[in-house]
Scaffold this motif. Structure first.
Motif, PDB file in Angstrom:
ATOM      1  N   PRO A  33      12.118 -19.771 -15.632  1.00  0.00           N
ATOM      2  CA  PRO A  33      11.559 -18.426 -15.496  1.00  0.00           C
ATOM      3  C   PRO A  33      12.408 -17.480 -14.658  1.00  0.00           C
ATOM      4  CG  PRO A  33       9.950 -20.131 -14.921  1.00  0.00           C
ATOM      5  CD  PRO A  33      11.273 -20.790 -15.004  1.00  0.00           C
ATOM      6  N   ARG A  34      12.367 -16.225 -15.036  1.00  0.00           N
ATOM      7  CA  ARG A  34      12.949 -15.144 -14.254  1.00  0.00           C
ATOM      8  C   ARG A  34      12.155 -13.883 -14.561  1.00  0.00           C
ATOM      9  NH1 ARG A  34      15.093 -17.645 -18.953  1.00  0.00           N
ATOM     10  NH2 ARG A  34      16.353 -16.179 -20.174  1.00  0.00           N
ATOM     11  N   PHE A  35      12.195 -12.937 -13.642  1.00  0.00           N
ATOM     12  CA  PHE A  35      11.407 -11.723 -13.855  1.00  0.00           C
ATOM     13  C   PHE A  35      11.934 -10.591 -13.002  1.00  0.00           C
ATOM     14  CE2 PHE A  35       9.431 -13.995 -10.402  1.00  0.00           C
ATOM     15  CZ  PHE A  35       8.918 -13.043  -9.533  1.00  0.00           C
ATOM     16  N   ASN A  36      11.434  -9.391 -13.287  1.00  0.00           N
ATOM     17  CA  ASN A  36      11.878  -8.194 -12.598  1.00  0.00           C
ATOM     18  C   ASN A  36      10.672  -7.401 -12.117  1.00  0.00           C
ATOM     19  OD1 ASN A  36      12.609  -5.023 -12.934  1.00  0.00           O
ATOM     20  ND2 ASN A  36      14.385  -6.165 -12.226  1.00  0.00           N
ATOM     21  N   LEU A  37      10.742  -6.952 -10.863  1.00  0.00           N
ATOM     22  CA  LEU A  37       9.699  -6.123 -10.275  1.00  0.00           C
ATOM     23  C   LEU A  37      10.227  -4.702 -10.145  1.00  0.00           C
ATOM     24  CD1 LEU A  37       8.533  -8.517  -7.398  1.00  0.00           C
ATOM     25  CD2 LEU A  37       7.485  -8.209  -9.655  1.00  0.00           C
ATOM     26  N   VAL A  38       9.573  -3.774 -10.792  1.00  0.00           N
ATOM     27  CA  VAL A  38       9.934  -2.360 -10.720  1.00  0.00           C
ATOM     28  C   VAL A  38       8.983  -1.680  -9.746  1.00  0.00           C
ATOM     29  CG1 VAL A  38      10.235  -0.218 -12.007  1.00  0.00           C
ATOM     30  CG2 VAL A  38      10.723  -2.419 -13.113  1.00  0.00           C
ATOM     31  N   GLY A  39       9.512  -0.878  -8.850  1.00  0.00           N
ATOM     32  CA  GLY A  39       8.629  -0.210  -7.894  1.00  0.00           C
ATOM     33  C   GLY A  39       9.371   0.794  -7.040  1.00  0.00           C
ATOM     34  N   TYR A  40       8.873   0.998  -5.832  1.00  0.00           N
ATOM     35  CA  TYR A  40       9.530   1.927  -4.906  1.00  0.00           C
ATOM     36  C   TYR A  40       9.384   1.381  -3.488  1.00  0.00           C
ATOM     37  CZ  TYR A  40       4.734   3.549  -4.005  1.00  0.00           C
ATOM     38  OH  TYR A  40       3.399   3.602  -3.684  1.00  0.00           O
ATOM     39  N   LEU A  41      10.264   1.827  -2.602  1.00  0.00           N
ATOM     40  CA  LEU A  41      10.262   1.354  -1.225  1.00  0.00           C
ATOM     41  C   LEU A  41       9.330   2.212  -0.367  1.00  0.00           C
ATOM     42  CD1 LEU A  41      14.049   0.604  -0.602  1.00  0.00           C
ATOM     43  CD2 LEU A  41      12.252  -0.946  -1.413  1.00  0.00           C
ATOM     44  N   GLU A  42       8.588   1.522   0.484  1.00  0.00           N
ATOM     45  CA  GLU A  42       7.655   2.201   1.392  1.00  0.00           C
ATOM     46  C   GLU A  42       7.820   1.572   2.774  1.00  0.00           C
ATOM     47  OE1 GLU A  42       3.279   3.266   0.470  1.00  0.00           O
ATOM     48  OE2 GLU A  42       3.207   1.308   1.474  1.00  0.00           O
ATOM     49  N   GLU A  43       8.036   2.404   3.787  1.00  0.00           N
ATOM     50  CA  GLU A  43       8.263   1.887   5.136  1.00  0.00           C
ATOM     51  C   GLU A  43       6.965   1.417   5.770  1.00  0.00           C
ATOM     52  OE1 GLU A  43      10.571   3.175   9.286  1.00  0.00           O
ATOM     53  OE2 GLU A  43      10.497   4.536   7.566  1.00  0.00           O
ATOM     54  N   PHE A  44       7.028   0.275   6.462  1.00  0.00           N
ATOM     55  CA  PHE A  44       5.891  -0.218   7.217  1.00  0.00           C
ATOM     56  C   PHE A  44       5.648   0.674   8.431  1.00  0.00           C
ATOM     57  CE2 PHE A  44       6.897  -4.142   4.996  1.00  0.00           C
ATOM     58  CZ  PHE A  44       5.668  -4.796   4.870  1.00  0.00           C
ATOM     59  N   THR A  45       4.397   0.840   8.795  1.00  0.00           N
ATOM     60  CA  THR A  45       4.094   1.499  10.061  1.00  0.00           C
ATOM     61  C   THR A  45       4.283   0.493  11.193  1.00  0.00           C
ATOM     62  OG1 THR A  45       1.748   0.885  10.042  1.00  0.00           O
ATOM     63  CG2 THR A  45       2.369   2.933   8.896  1.00  0.00           C
ATOM     64  N   ASP A  46       4.422   0.993  12.408  1.00  0.00           N
ATOM     65  CA  ASP A  46       4.570   0.100  13.553  1.00  0.00           C
ATOM     66  C   ASP A  46       3.348  -0.804  13.691  1.00  0.00           C
ATOM     67  OD1 ASP A  46       7.003   1.241  14.127  1.00  0.00           O
ATOM     68  OD2 ASP A  46       6.209   2.621  15.641  1.00  0.00           O
ATOM     69  N   GLU A  47       2.194  -0.259  13.378  1.00  0.00           N
ATOM     70  CA  GLU A  47       0.954  -1.047  13.469  1.00  0.00           C
ATOM     71  C   GLU A  47       0.962  -2.174  12.453  1.00  0.00           C
ATOM     72  OE1 GLU A  47       1.103   2.242  13.296  1.00  0.00           O
ATOM     73  OE2 GLU A  47       0.472   2.781  15.342  1.00  0.00           O
ATOM     74  N   GLU A  48       1.411  -1.903  11.244  1.00  0.00           N
ATOM     75  CA  GLU A  48       1.463  -2.938  10.210  1.00  0.00           C
ATOM     76  C   GLU A  48       2.447  -4.037  10.588  1.00  0.00           C
ATOM     77  OE1 GLU A  48       0.475  -0.556   6.057  1.00  0.00           O
ATOM     78  OE2 GLU A  48       2.486  -0.418   6.922  1.00  0.00           O
ATOM     79  N   VAL A  49       3.594  -3.652  11.103  1.00  0.00           N
ATOM     80  CA  VAL A  49       4.591  -4.642  11.519  1.00  0.00           C
ATOM     81  C   VAL A  49       4.005  -5.582  12.554  1.00  0.00           C
ATOM     82  CG1 VAL A  49       6.805  -4.966  12.694  1.00  0.00           C
ATOM     83  CG2 VAL A  49       6.554  -3.160  10.977  1.00  0.00           C
ATOM     84  N   LYS A  50       3.255  -5.017  13.491  1.00  0.00           N
ATOM     85  CA  LYS A  50       2.656  -5.824  14.553  1.00  0.00           C
ATOM     86  C   LYS A  50       1.487  -6.647  14.033  1.00  0.00           C
ATOM     87  CE  LYS A  50       0.450  -5.462  19.105  1.00  0.00           C
ATOM     88  NZ  LYS A  50       0.005  -4.528  20.178  1.00  0.00           N
ATOM     89  N   ASP A  51       0.565  -5.993  13.333  1.00  0.00           N
ATOM     90  CA  ASP A  51      -0.656  -6.677  12.898  1.00  0.00           C
ATOM     91  C   ASP A  51      -0.376  -7.774  11.881  1.00  0.00           C
ATOM     92  OD1 ASP A  51      -2.023  -4.966  14.541  1.00  0.00           O
ATOM     93  OD2 ASP A  51      -2.711  -3.626  12.941  1.00  0.00           O
ATOM     94  N   GLU A  52       0.616  -7.572  11.023  1.00  0.00           N
ATOM     95  CA  GLU A  52       0.920  -8.541   9.969  1.00  0.00           C
ATOM     96  C   GLU A  52       2.049  -9.493  10.372  1.00  0.00           C
ATOM     97  OE1 GLU A  52       1.244  -6.738   6.087  1.00  0.00           O
ATOM     98  OE2 GLU A  52      -0.030  -5.065   6.705  1.00  0.00           O
TER      99      GLU A  52
END
Length: 251
Positions: free
Chosen positions: A139-158
């Motif tokens: 198997p192989r596959f491709n994900l099409v999308g866009y980049l979104e920056e994490f917030t500081d809160e998300e970086v910490k909480d996750e």
């Protein structure tokens, strides 16, 4: 029984029609629906794709060169041309299926995005077996999308940094705040998924709806098995290179 490596291409052609299909069960099983081999469903394919996202560590980011660039001396004829470059990713948001990427704005892929390029991430399964196989069958596959920056809160909480470094210990030297390069945490927000499960007569090939991609549970991912995960002999059984497990053990 020992096979001459020179015969393998011929054997692969002769045995391709006998290859079974597979889905999200143990990889050493021969999958069928009672009447013949069963092509995995779209959802089963989505589960396998999500398992690859969970297990693999490096993919190919594809972008397009801008027609002009103010700060680089690029050849004039590369504008509009695609370029694919390897990059790290990690599955740090398993509930969403959005890969986590450590972006270095100085890198070509991210420069192209900053200049307006679309972006996609291509992944493939690197099966952990030592014997001959056909890349066309895995198997192989491709994900099409866009980049979104994490917030500081998300970086910490996750706990993004710990998740990423667990997958890529060497990346600890260029985490955000390092003294070498500017870097930041981004997610590839998946919008479309194109899947090639293997040979078309025994695997699903086509688009996976986003709702299927997002509906896959962690339990399904953990229970799924990709080709070669269970044992070193299973793949050779599938290719018809041996008749049974005992014969494989005697090689």
């Amino acid at each position: 029984m020992r096979l001459d490596p020179a015969l393998l291409p011929l054997i692969s052609l002769a045995s391709a029609s006998a290859l079974p299909s597979w889905h999200d069960k143990s990889a050493h099983e021969i999958y069928h629906d009672g009447a013949g081999f069963k092509i995995p469903t779209v959802h089963e394919s989505a589960v396998l794709a999500r398992r690859i996202l969970d297990i693999e560590r490096v993919g190919t980011l594809s972008t397009v060169f801008p027609t002009t660039h103010a700060t680089e001396n690029r050849p004039s004829n590369v504008g509009g041309s695609p370029i694919g470059l390897p990059d790290y990713f990690a599955n740090c948001e398993p509930d969403t299926g959005n890969p986590t990427i450590l972006e270095l704005p100085i890198a070509t892929s991210f420069k192209n995005v900053q200049a307006g390029s679309n972006i996609s991430l291509s992944l493939r399964w690197h099966a952990p077996y030592k014997h001959w196989y056909s890349v066309a069958s895995v198997p192989r596959f491709n994900l099409v999308g866009y980049l979104e920056e994490f917030t500081d809160e998300e970086v910490k909480d996750e706990n993004i940094a710990a998740c990423f470094v667990k997958k890529h210990p060497d990346a600890a030297t260029w985490l955000p705040g390092n003294r070498i390069h500017v870097s930041k945490w981004v997610r590839l927000v998946v919008q479309e998924i194109y899947w090639i499960g293997g040979f078309g007569d025994r695997a699903y090939i086509g688009w996976i709806p986003l709702e299927e991609w997002q509906s896959v549970s962690q339990d399904e991912i953990e229970k799924a098995r990709l080709p070669g995960e269970d044992s070193p002999w299973s793949w050779r059984l599938w290719f018809g290179l041996v008749d049974n497990k005992q014969e494989m053990l005697e090689l």
